[in-house]
Write an enzyme that holds these catalytic residues in place. Structure first.
Site, mmCIF file in Angstrom:
data_model
loop_
_atom_site.group_PDB
_atom_site.id
_atom_site.type_symbol
_atom_site.label_atom_id
_atom_site.label_comp_id
_atom_site.label_asym_id
_atom_site.label_seq_id
_atom_site.Cartn_x
_atom_site.Cartn_y
_atom_site.Cartn_z
ATOM 1 N N HIS A 163 9.984 -16.440 -21.412
ATOM 2 C CA HIS A 163 10.118 -15.447 -22.354
ATOM 3 C C HIS A 163 8.841 -15.352 -23.152
ATOM 4 C CE1 HIS A 163 12.055 -13.502 -26.236
ATOM 5 N NE2 HIS A 163 10.997 -13.985 -26.743
ATOM 6 N N GLU A 164 8.153 -16.428 -23.356
ATOM 7 C CA GLU A 164 6.744 -16.209 -24.012
ATOM 8 C C GLU A 164 5.792 -15.630 -22.932
ATOM 9 O OE1 GLU A 164 6.762 -16.640 -27.144
ATOM 10 O OE2 GLU A 164 8.736 -17.608 -27.255
ATOM 11 N N HIS B 271 6.207 -11.936 -23.233
ATOM 12 C CA HIS B 271 5.640 -11.304 -24.185
ATOM 13 C C HIS B 271 4.131 -11.012 -23.888
ATOM 14 C CE1 HIS B 271 8.467 -11.017 -27.822
ATOM 15 N NE2 HIS B 271 8.674 -12.315 -27.720
ATOM 16 N N GLU C 199 11.977 -7.891 -28.308
ATOM 17 C CA GLU C 199 12.726 -9.280 -27.902
ATOM 18 C C GLU C 199 13.846 -9.071 -26.779
ATOM 19 O OE1 GLU C 199 12.483 -12.647 -28.958
ATOM 20 O OE2 GLU C 199 10.755 -11.660 -29.831
#
Length: 300
Positions: A145-146, A149, A223
């Site tokens: 997930h990071e 980003h 997100e």
């Protein structure tokens, strides 16, 4: 307390630098005897609104290490640290970005964040609470997930959107303030009265709230995209399980400052959803389950 002090001191220093630069170069001289100089006001608004955002982003890695106490893993000292490095390296390669720095910060709350001004020079950090409460599949999804980003360029995009909206708020609040000054009987030579000053401040607050709604709406949208990126890098079920683990946690807290928008969790949902940086966890889980169901139907 140290974190709060560092955030406040840094922001004050940034504002001071911007103020001095604009005063030295005359960018703050937008109010003349003949009225507003809209071109000068536009330059003033753009500089005041956007420079601070990009300075904060430029020093965000340094701030993370100082304020959050992130300990960067230079050389793995145990098998778990080596696994973290190997996992992020593999995900970064799959995402087409340079290897980020990987760090750990002390917090009982399960969380993680990414920061950095460049895709190929970012920082991914996880909390001790996350490592203690999640299994490796779930941690892998959080890391994915990071990394997503970073690969999506979310940090720069958020800084750009925030800067542009800040500029609009400053620009139009000054126009409103000047309109009040022009309409005031005791105004002379385009000067500001106390009423016009108060009007400017009220307009800035109101427009600031509207800008915050727009910024946070975009934050919630990306997100979902970072969740999809995490699912692609670590598997849909792992990403779903990671979000469910956050849902079960009683110690989930929001990160501070600019790191809040890039954490895996935005804290417990509040009534002010319009001002939340993250969608409710149940909505994120539902979106992933829907995508997983659609993909399974396509395959079958």
């Amino acid at each position: 307390m140290k974190r709060v002090f560092l955030f406040m001191a840094t922001n004050i220093a940034i504002l001071a630098v911007i103020s001095v630069v604009m005063r030295v170069f005359g960018f703050d001289h937008y109010l003349t005897e003949n009225g507003l100089d809209y071109q000068a006001l536009a330059v003033f608004s753009l500089l005041w609104g956007s420079v601070g955002s990009f300075i904060s982003l430029a020093i965000s890695k340094w701030m993370a290490k100082k304020s959050m106490g992130v300990q960067v893993i230079e050389h793995a000292s145990n098998a778990d640290e080596q696994w973290l490095l190997d996992t992020v390296r593999r995900q970064a390669q799959d995402a087409g970005i340079g290897m980020p720095e990987v760090g750990i910060f002390q917090s009982p709350s399960p969380n993680a964040f990414a920061t950095g001004m460049k895709k190929n020079d970012a920082l991914v950090a996880v909390s001790t609470g996350l490592l203690q409460t999640m299994d490796k599949g779930e941690v892998e999804a959080v890391l994915g997930h990071e990394v997503a980003h970073v690969a999506n360029g979310d940090m720069v995009t958020m800084a750009l959107i925030q800067g542009v909206l800040n500029a609009f708020v400053i620009f139009f609040s000054r126009i409103i303030g000047y309109a009040i000054a022009a309409a005031s009987r005791d105004s002379r030579g385009g000067g500001y009265t106390m009423g016009s000053f108060i009007g400017t401040m009220i307009a800035q607050v109101v427009l600031g709230f509207l800008a915050a709604i727009i910024v946070n709406s975009f934050s919630r949208w990306r997100e979902f995209h970072a969740d999809q990126g995490g699912a692609k890098l670590a598997g849909s079920q792992n990403m779903i399980n990671a979000l469910k683990a956050l849902q079960r946690s009683s110690r989930t807290e929001k990160l501070e400052g600019e790191f809040a928008a890039f954490g895996i969790s935005g804290g417990k949902a509040t009534l002010a959803k319009l001002f939340s940086t993250h969608p409710p966890l149940e909505d994120r889980i539902a979106a992933l389950e829907k995508a997983q169901f659609s993909n399974n139907n396509v395959i079958s």
